[in-house]
Design a protein around this motif. Structure first.
Motif, PDB file in Angstrom:
ATOM      1  N   VAL B  48      10.243 -28.923 121.202  1.00 40.83           N
ATOM      2  CA  VAL B  48      10.148 -30.292 120.684  1.00 40.83           C
ATOM      3  C   VAL B  48       8.835 -30.385 119.906  1.00 40.83           C
ATOM      4  O   VAL B  48       7.752 -30.246 120.475  1.00 40.83           O
ATOM      5  N   CYS B  49       8.948 -30.593 118.619  1.00 49.52           N
ATOM      6  CA  CYS B  49       7.773 -30.568 117.745  1.00 49.52           C
ATOM      7  C   CYS B  49       6.915 -31.820 117.954  1.00 49.52           C
ATOM      8  O   CYS B  49       7.449 -32.930 118.046  1.00 49.52           O
ATOM      9  N   PRO B  50       5.586 -31.650 117.985  1.00 51.15           N
ATOM     10  CA  PRO B  50       4.727 -32.832 118.164  1.00 51.15           C
ATOM     11  C   PRO B  50       4.745 -33.771 116.959  1.00 51.15           C
ATOM     12  O   PRO B  50       4.302 -34.914 117.065  1.00 51.15           O
ATOM     13  N   HIS B  51       5.274 -33.313 115.838  1.00 51.99           N
ATOM     14  CA  HIS B  51       5.325 -34.184 114.662  1.00 51.99           C
ATOM     15  C   HIS B  51       6.387 -35.274 114.833  1.00 51.99           C
ATOM     16  O   HIS B  51       6.046 -36.440 115.022  1.00 51.99           O
ATOM     17  N   SER B  52       7.664 -34.876 114.809  1.00 51.09           N
ATOM     18  CA  SER B  52       8.723 -35.889 114.928  1.00 51.09           C
ATOM     19  C   SER B  52       9.800 -35.477 115.910  1.00 51.09           C
ATOM     20  O   SER B  52      10.918 -35.978 115.848  1.00 51.09           O
ATOM     21  N   GLY B  53       9.472 -34.525 116.770  1.00 50.08           N
ATOM     22  CA  GLY B  53      10.431 -34.133 117.791  1.00 50.08           C
ATOM     23  C   GLY B  53      11.464 -33.122 117.334  1.00 50.08           C
ATOM     24  O   GLY B  53      12.496 -32.931 117.986  1.00 50.08           O
ATOM     25  N   GLY B  54      11.231 -32.461 116.218  1.00 47.64           N
ATOM     26  CA  GLY B  54      12.181 -31.481 115.694  1.00 47.64           C
ATOM     27  C   GLY B  54      12.258 -30.221 116.544  1.00 47.64           C
ATOM     28  O   GLY B  54      11.419 -29.982 117.418  1.00 47.64           O
ATOM     29  N   PRO B  55      13.282 -29.397 116.287  1.00 47.59           N
ATOM     30  CA  PRO B  55      13.492 -28.158 117.059  1.00 47.59           C
ATOM     31  C   PRO B  55      12.566 -27.040 116.569  1.00 47.59           C
ATOM     32  O   PRO B  55      13.001 -26.070 115.961  1.00 47.59           O
ATOM     33  N   VAL B  88       7.049 -21.826 112.504  1.00 43.52           N
ATOM     34  CA  VAL B  88       7.180 -22.896 111.504  1.00 43.52           C
ATOM     35  C   VAL B  88       8.342 -23.807 111.885  1.00 43.52           C
ATOM     36  O   VAL B  88       9.474 -23.339 112.054  1.00 43.52           O
ATOM     37  N   CYS B  89       8.063 -25.093 112.020  1.00 44.02           N
ATOM     38  CA  CYS B  89       9.130 -26.036 112.379  1.00 44.02           C
ATOM     39  C   CYS B  89      10.107 -26.187 111.214  1.00 44.02           C
ATOM     40  O   CYS B  89       9.688 -26.455 110.080  1.00 44.02           O
ATOM     41  N   PRO B  90      11.393 -26.064 111.485  1.00 45.05           N
ATOM     42  CA  PRO B  90      12.368 -26.136 110.388  1.00 45.05           C
ATOM     43  C   PRO B  90      12.607 -27.548 109.850  1.00 45.05           C
ATOM     44  O   PRO B  90      13.242 -27.703 108.822  1.00 45.05           O
ATOM     45  N   TRP B  91      12.101 -28.574 110.549  1.00 43.27           N
ATOM     46  CA  TRP B  91      12.343 -29.940 110.058  1.00 43.27           C
ATOM     47  C   TRP B  91      11.424 -30.273 108.888  1.00 43.27           C
ATOM     48  O   TRP B  91      11.873 -30.785 107.877  1.00 43.27           O
ATOM     49  N   HIS B  92      10.114 -30.049 109.010  1.00 43.78           N
ATOM     50  CA  HIS B  92       9.196 -30.415 107.912  1.00 43.78           C
ATOM     51  C   HIS B  92       8.098 -29.398 107.656  1.00 43.78           C
ATOM     52  O   HIS B  92       7.229 -29.644 106.823  1.00 43.78           O
ATOM     53  N   GLY B  93       8.059 -28.307 108.394  1.00 42.94           N
ATOM     54  CA  GLY B  93       7.107 -27.253 108.057  1.00 42.94           C
ATOM     55  C   GLY B  93       5.791 -27.230 108.804  1.00 42.94           C
ATOM     56  O   GLY B  93       4.909 -26.429 108.450  1.00 42.94           O
ATOM     57  N   PHE B  94       5.584 -28.074 109.812  1.00 41.64           N
ATOM     58  CA  PHE B  94       4.371 -27.918 110.624  1.00 41.64           C
ATOM     59  C   PHE B  94       4.330 -26.468 111.132  1.00 41.64           C
ATOM     60  O   PHE B  94       5.378 -25.919 111.510  1.00 41.64           O
ATOM     61  N   GLU B  95       3.121 -25.878 111.161  1.00 39.11           N
ATOM     62  CA  GLU B  95       2.990 -24.499 111.630  1.00 39.11           C
ATOM     63  C   GLU B  95       2.086 -24.459 112.868  1.00 39.11           C
ATOM     64  O   GLU B  95       1.123 -25.227 112.969  1.00 39.11           O
TER      65      GLU B  95
HETATM   66  S1  FES Z   1       9.359 -32.392 113.462  1.00 36.97           S
HETATM   67 FE1  FES Z   1       8.413 -30.496 113.261  1.00 36.97          FE
HETATM   68  S2  FES Z   1       7.455 -30.555 111.366  1.00 36.97           S
HETATM   69 FE2  FES Z   1       8.322 -32.497 111.588  1.00 36.97          FE
END
Ligand code: FES
Lengths: 421, 127
Positions: B48-55, B88-95
């Motif tokens: 769960v990504c800290p940005h927006s919860g992406g995979p 690398v998060c596939p939703w928006h690219g946070f690394e």
């Molecule tokens: S949810 Fe992971 S980069 Fe946005």
């Protein structure tokens, strides 16, 4: 669903999830958004006023609808040979940078729709709407966002006409949850007028869009008849921002991120400035203006800059009866890409333009910097009512949409997804 | 006294398999976790990504990109770090660094670690 290989225990409770790519089913890419919907906003009425799906894969269908025989032949020839999905378009180098070399895995969707019925675009769009918990979605062409800078005005005209036909004849009738904003070939005002007159009463067309990336002064007298027609139709006029790396100022920027960060706010700042300083809100008071895809941070910046200057130089903005920031509070803005690293600044920004009544949620799906509805529900400073307004009720008012539930439950979407990723 | 949820162990992979593949993402009874083997270390991060919860763990693994500097502090352009690897998060690219879980530009942004251990060649998480 794949089971773990080589497990000695816990089989059945543990399953493997695949990497996400452009080929992954949208419902799997967005499964976490569906879980967010289930937890936080399944009962919200949600309208996404700006999404793109991936119409470039159907560009051939649009080219087929070009009403000029010669441009159609040239377009189809380009499509079949070297240009493919970019046929007739003025694609700038930036577009290919969006996925950061494939790092943003979902970008560049090639939705697997084998075995499904209906138009693949509509299938992909429905999956996205269901997965994000959207009741309605406004779809707009990605590849045409730069057409305002096309050196051949007649290409903008034939593609604009063809796209509007594709949208209204092929796509919108297939799913009442999909809505369209008419593409206006703004470099040719008389064609914009003709299109507004033709489509003003179309049930699927809920507004009009001008792609902001262009150098036409919006206050020019060549547009007054167009604005009168739009005002009479009662449907809003949106300016959808974009980028253009060929613009001399932006050509100094060596990274996509730098150019993207500045250009998407730049074009709408210019158009808002011209619109207000030339007193267009006084001359066309009933037009509902929407500024799309510039994020929010630029709004209080421009409010302050314009107020500051107008107070010192009122003779240069003689048509105004109030400060620019007051006019800006009467306009509408789309959320995405919503800057949200500093909650204090975001809260102040939203207060500055009365976000509770003026802000409209947009996902921009499936572009790389898309926003899920949770970007709004997660904000700690908004009231429950403000969240509901921004996510759908403001849009219902602006676009005259009924607020009945149109989407399946998040639980049902989770159960029906392929579940591979 | 607040009720705390009892943690449960799950065998989620064989170490040999993880070594070979470097990354395996699992759903263990509804909790999604990315398992990594890199530089002789095992890590488990919440998917769960800290940005927006992406995979976040279902994206790519890439060498960290660094700014090269050459000669008289001139830019040598971007380059790949010889050893550091990013998720690398596939939703928006946070690394995020695969070993520390931290974002390269903001150390306050990071992945949530999941307790993991290896016993008898099995990778076990407690969730
Ligand atoms: S949810 Fe992971 S980069 Fe946005």
């Amino acid at each position: 669903m794949s089971q773990m290989t080589g497990l000695k225990s816990d089989e059945g409770l543990v399953r493997e999830l695949a990497e996400i790519s452009g080929r992954t089913d949208t419902r799997d890419v967005l499964a976490h958004a569906t879980k967010q919907a289930k937890e936080k906003f399944d009962d919200y009425f949600i309208v996404d006023i700006d999404a793109h799906v991936s119409e470039d894969q159907f560009w051939g269908e649009v080219l087929e609808l070009i009403d000029n025989d010669v441009w159609k032949q040239i377009g189809m020839d380009q499509f079949d040979k070297f240009a493919g999905n970019n046929a007739l378009l003025n694609i700038s180098p930036g577009l290919s940078h969006q996925s950061v070399g494939g790092r943003i895995g979902h970008q560049g969707r090639k939705e697997p729709v084998e075995g499904t019925e209906g138009h693949p675009f509509v299938t992909a769009a429905k999956r996205g709407m269901d997965a994000m918990g959207l009741d309605y979605q406004v779809v707009f062409p990605s590849a045409m966002l730069l057409l305002g800078m096309h050196p051949q005005e007649e290409i903008e005209v034939v593609l604009g006409r063809a796209f509007n036909r594709w949208l209204t004849e092929v796509i919108l009738p297939k799913n009442p949850r999909l809505k369209g904003m008419l593409y206006l070939p703004y470099n040719t005002p008389e064609v914009c007028e003709e299109l507004v007159e033709k489509y003003a009463d179309h049930p699927g067309i809920i507004g009009y869009t001008v792609c902001s990336t262009r150098n036409n002064p919006v206050h020019s007298d060549v547009y007054t008849r167009l604005y009168s027609l739009i005002e009479e139709s009662g449907k809003p006029l949106a300016f959808h921002s974009g980028y253009h790396w060929g613009d001399p100022s932006f050509a100094q920027l060596n990274r996509f991120l730098s150019m993207h960060a500045l250009s998407f706010t730049h074009y709408n700042q210019i158009h808002v400035t011209n619109w207000i300083i030339n007193a267009m809100p006084e001359r066309f008071p009933k037009i509902k203006m929407i500024w799309v895809e510039s994020g929010l941070a630029w709004i209080p910046f421009l409010m302050q800059r314009l107020d500051h200057e107008v107070l010192m130089r009122p003779s240069e903005a003689p048509g105004l009866t109030k400060l620019p920031s007051e006019y800006m509070k009467e306009m509408y803005y789309s959320t995405q890409p919503m800057e949200r690293n500093n909650m204090e600044l975001l809260e102040a920004t939203m207060k500055a333009f009365n976000a509770e009544t003026q802000l409209l949620y947009s996902s921009d799906w499936p572009h790389w910097d898309w926003d899920s509805p949770s970007t709004i529900t997660d904000l700690p400073f908004l009231s429950e009512q403000a969240k509901r307004n921004i996510l759908g009720l403001n849009a219902a008012r602006v676009f005259n949409l009924p607020t009945d539930r149109m989407k399946p439950s998040a639980e049902q979407v989770l159960q029906e997804r392929p579940g591979i990723s | 006294m607040s009720a705390t949820k009892q943690k449960r162990d799950f065998v989620v992979a064989q170490l040999e398999d993880l070594k070979e593949r470097e990354r395996i993402v699992v759903d263990a009874d509804g909790t999604e976790v990315g398992l990594y083997f890199y530089a002789d270390k095992v890590r488990a991060w919440s998917n769960v990504c800290p940005h927006s919860g992406g995979p976040v763990c279902q994206g790519k693994m890439m060498p960290r990109t660094v700014q090269l500097v050459v000669g008289d502090r001139k830019s040598g352009g971007p380059g790949f770090h010889p050893t550091d690897r990013n998720i690398v998060c596939p939703w928006h690219g946070f690394e995020f660094d695969v070993l520390t879980g931290k974002h390269p530009a903001d150390q306050r942004v990071g992945l949530r670690s999941v307790p993991v251990r290896v016993e008898d060649g099995e990778v076990i998480i407690s969730i």
